[in-house]
Every structure is written in structure tokens, then in C-alpha cells.
Design a protein around this motif. Structure first.
Motif, PDB file in Angstrom:
ATOM      1  N   VAL A   1       0.861  -1.187   0.000  1.00 45.79           N
ATOM      2  CA  VAL A   1       0.000   0.000   0.000  1.00 45.79           C
ATOM      3  C   VAL A   1       0.893   1.232   0.000  1.00 45.79           C
ATOM      4  N   VAL A   2       0.602   2.158  -0.919  1.00 43.45           N
ATOM      5  CA  VAL A   2       1.374   3.391  -1.037  1.00 43.45           C
ATOM      6  C   VAL A   2       0.656   4.534  -0.318  1.00 43.45           C
ATOM      7  N   ALA A   3      -0.680   4.571  -0.435  1.00 46.44           N
ATOM      8  CA  ALA A   3      -1.439   5.665   0.184  1.00 46.44           C
ATOM      9  C   ALA A   3      -2.914   5.281   0.284  1.00 46.44           C
ATOM     10  N   ARG A   4      -3.577   5.941   1.214  1.00 50.01           N
ATOM     11  CA  ARG A   4      -5.033   5.881   1.353  1.00 50.01           C
ATOM     12  C   ARG A   4      -5.500   7.327   1.261  1.00 50.01           C
ATOM     13  N   LEU A   5      -6.210   7.629   0.179  1.00 43.82           N
ATOM     14  CA  LEU A   5      -6.630   9.010  -0.077  1.00 43.82           C
ATOM     15  C   LEU A   5      -8.109   9.013  -0.399  1.00 43.82           C
ATOM     16  N   GLY A   6      -8.871   9.742   0.385  1.00 43.16           N
ATOM     17  CA  GLY A   6     -10.305   9.789   0.139  1.00 43.16           C
ATOM     18  C   GLY A   6     -10.889   8.395   0.181  1.00 43.16           C
ATOM     19  N   ASN A   7     -11.590   8.016  -0.859  1.00 44.02           N
ATOM     20  CA  ASN A   7     -12.251   6.724  -0.929  1.00 44.02           C
ATOM     21  C   ASN A   7     -11.410   5.671  -1.662  1.00 44.02           C
ATOM     22  N   HIS A   8     -10.127   5.932  -1.900  1.00 44.49           N
ATOM     23  CA  HIS A   8      -9.303   5.001  -2.655  1.00 44.49           C
ATOM     24  C   HIS A   8      -8.071   4.562  -1.867  1.00 44.49           C
ATOM     25  N   ILE A   9      -7.619   3.365  -2.195  1.00 45.16           N
ATOM     26  CA  ILE A   9      -6.370   2.821  -1.664  1.00 45.16           C
ATOM     27  C   ILE A   9      -5.456   2.608  -2.872  1.00 45.16           C
ATOM     28  N   PHE A  10      -4.216   3.064  -2.753  1.00 39.31           N
ATOM     29  CA  PHE A  10      -3.251   3.008  -3.853  1.00 39.31           C
ATOM     30  C   PHE A  10      -2.140   2.029  -3.528  1.00 39.31           C
ATOM     31  N   TYR A  11      -1.713   1.280  -4.549  1.00 35.58           N
ATOM     32  CA  TYR A  11      -0.718   0.226  -4.384  1.00 35.58           C
ATOM     33  C   TYR A  11       0.397   0.369  -5.406  1.00 35.58           C
ATOM     34  N   ARG A  12       1.548  -0.184  -5.042  1.00 39.67           N
ATOM     35  CA  ARG A  12       2.688  -0.230  -5.963  1.00 39.67           C
ATOM     36  C   ARG A  12       2.605  -1.517  -6.734  1.00 39.67           C
TER      37      ARG A  12
END
Length: 156
Positions: free
Chosen positions: A145-156
Motif C-alpha cells: 500500500v502506497v497511500a489511502r486518499l479519500g475513498n481510494h487505496i493506492f498500491y505499488r
């Protein structure tokens, strides 16, 4: 021996003034709205619009960066339009057709965010991310997991 002269770029109407902004919101607000002049920027803005128009600006920027990161990774298609139309990647794309967004304040913000991302005017809030999903989805990915922003989770 005289030191070499260092040429300075001539002042012209093409010289751009770089203004630093204290926030992403200020930069988006200061970005003049022009409809995208090329198809790839239009696709990038459309991806931001349909995937994150209700999200905070940092989440919208992260979505734009995921699309750009994919296009430059060598693992996906090499343009924003082609990244969006890869089968099964973006739920708003149906049968390879990217819909047209409605002209609205959300569209103008998406275009500004797309320009900012493409021109690298603001640091990505999810550096290196290649994937994201809404928080209510559980894909079971074993990716960092790279970030949790708003309603989304971001991954590498």
C-alpha cells in the motif's frame, strides 16, 4: 583569459513565469481552463473525472499519476488512452469506449489535475502507485500500500 559568457534566454511571449503555490487547491484554481489540446490529455482528464471526481484533489492527482505511471512502466499500454481501454482495468470504460464527461466544474478540475500531473507540477501523493481501488472493494491484492486518499487505496 576571459571567462566564457553564459547566455541568458531571451525574454519573449513564450517565457513562462513559474509561480509556487502553497497548496494543490491553489494550483488547480490558478490553472487556466482550456479544453485538452491533445487526445492523451483528454483521456487522462476523463480518467480522473470518472474515477475520482468526488474525491479530494490529492486523490484525483493520485489517480492521474497511476494512469501516467502505467503508461511509462512498460508493463501496460504506453498512452493514457490505451491504459484506460485495456480490458478490465477501468470500470467506466465499456467495450473499449471511453465516455465523454459532462462539462462542469468537476470536468474543469479534472483537466487542471491532468495538466498538473502530466507536467509534474505537484508531487504525487501516491508515489510509484500502479493500482488503486475504492475502499469498499476487497481485491485481496498482496501489493504494498502506497497511500489511502479519500475513498481510494493506492498500491505499488
Amino acid at each position: 583569459m576571459t571567462p566564457p559568457s553564459i547566455p541568458f534566454p531571451p525574454a519573449s511571449s513564450e517565457t513562462q513565469l513559474v509561480i509556487r503555490h502553497d497548496s494543490l487547491a491553489a494550483l488547480v484554481a490558478a490553472t487556466p481552463h482550456r479544453e485538452p489540446e491533445d487526445n492523451d490529455l483528454r483521456c487522462l482528464a476523463t480518467g480522473v473525472y470518472f474515477e475520482s471526481r468526488g474525491e479530494p484533489l490529492d486523490g484525483q492527482l493520485a489517480v492521474a499519476n497511476v494512469i501516467l505511471n502505467r503508461a511509462s512502466s512498460g508493463r501496460f499500454a504506453s498512452s493514457a488512452c490505451a491504459v484506460l481501454t485495456q480490458p478490465g482495468q477501468f470500470s467506466f470504460v465499456r467495450r473499449g469506449v471511453i465516455p465523454s464527461p459532462s462539462t462542469s466544474a468537476a470536468w474543469r478540475a479534472a483537466v487542471a489535475v491532468a495538466r498538473i500531473a502530466r507536467e509534474e507540477q505537484w508531487h504525487s501523493p501516491a508515489p510509484g502507485a500502479l493500482f488503486f481501488h475504492a475502499r469498499h472493494v476487497s481485491p485481496g491484492w498482496a501489493r504494498p500500500v502506497v497511500a489511502r486518499l479519500g475513498n481510494h487505496i493506492f498500491y505499488r
